[in-house]
Motif scaffolding. Structure first.
Motif, mmCIF file in Angstrom:
data_model
loop_
_atom_site.group_PDB
_atom_site.id
_atom_site.type_symbol
_atom_site.label_atom_id
_atom_site.label_comp_id
_atom_site.label_asym_id
_atom_site.label_seq_id
_atom_site.Cartn_x
_atom_site.Cartn_y
_atom_site.Cartn_z
ATOM 1 N N PHE A 21 -15.787 -3.936 7.650
ATOM 2 C CA PHE A 21 -16.637 -4.449 6.567
ATOM 3 C C PHE A 21 -16.247 -3.812 5.237
ATOM 4 C CE2 PHE A 21 -20.377 -4.380 3.870
ATOM 5 C CZ PHE A 21 -20.913 -5.653 4.020
ATOM 6 N N LYS A 25 -14.377 -5.521 1.847
ATOM 7 C CA LYS A 25 -14.975 -5.426 0.508
ATOM 8 C C LYS A 25 -13.998 -4.795 -0.477
ATOM 9 C CE LYS A 25 -18.952 -3.604 0.037
ATOM 10 N NZ LYS A 25 -20.237 -2.898 0.133
ATOM 11 N N PRO A 31 -19.078 -10.560 1.023
ATOM 12 C CA PRO A 31 -19.804 -10.890 2.257
ATOM 13 C C PRO A 31 -20.804 -12.021 1.989
ATOM 14 C CG PRO A 31 -20.579 -8.795 1.352
ATOM 15 C CD PRO A 31 -19.455 -9.261 0.476
ATOM 16 N N LYS A 34 -23.556 -11.603 7.532
ATOM 17 C CA LYS A 34 -23.377 -10.222 7.990
ATOM 18 C C LYS A 34 -21.935 -9.915 8.381
ATOM 19 C CE LYS A 34 -28.027 -9.103 9.359
ATOM 20 N NZ LYS A 34 -28.895 -8.615 10.407
ATOM 21 N N SER A 35 -21.251 -10.808 9.021
ATOM 22 C CA SER A 35 -19.857 -10.557 9.410
ATOM 23 C C SER A 35 -18.962 -11.728 9.039
ATOM 24 C CB SER A 35 -19.761 -10.232 10.896
ATOM 25 O OG SER A 35 -20.298 -11.275 11.665
ATOM 26 N N PHE A 37 -16.897 -13.160 5.499
ATOM 27 C CA PHE A 37 -16.491 -12.888 4.134
ATOM 28 C C PHE A 37 -15.785 -14.094 3.550
ATOM 29 C CE2 PHE A 37 -17.241 -8.658 5.502
ATOM 30 C CZ PHE A 37 -17.377 -7.871 4.372
#
Length: 95
Positions: A21, A25, A31, A34-35, A37
């Protein structure tokens, strides 16, 4: 030069999931779940993301993918997002 991508992953190990994560970034991806991007990347950054998958994903238990996307043009096929969520950056930072 730059292309839009979506990255999604399902990683069991909390430490590895958190590290991936943070790395995504740091690359400049945003994002959007939650998972999941989204963002603009160079071809070289796509190679880096593939390496991150190998580094943080367990081949036995985890899943991850990266696909080309055009979310800034396909807002009619989304719910809960608006044009500001998928703007093309005005400039890019080279790290």
């Amino acid at each position: 030069m730059y292309s839009q991508i979506i990255v999604s992953y399902d990683i069991e190990n909390n430490k590895h999931r958190t590290k991936l994560f943070e790395e995504l970034k740091d690359i400049g991806l945003k994002p959007i779940q939650k998972s999941v991007f989204w963002g603009y990347v160079l071809i070289s950054e796509k190679r880096v993301i593939k390496q991150l998958f190998k580094q943080y994903c367990n081949i036995e238990t985890d899943r991850a993918f990266m696909i080309n996307a055009t979310l800034d043009k396909d807002l009619d096929n989304s719910f809960g997002y608006n044009e500001d969520d998928f703007n093309h950056p005005e400039s890019f930072e080279i790290i």
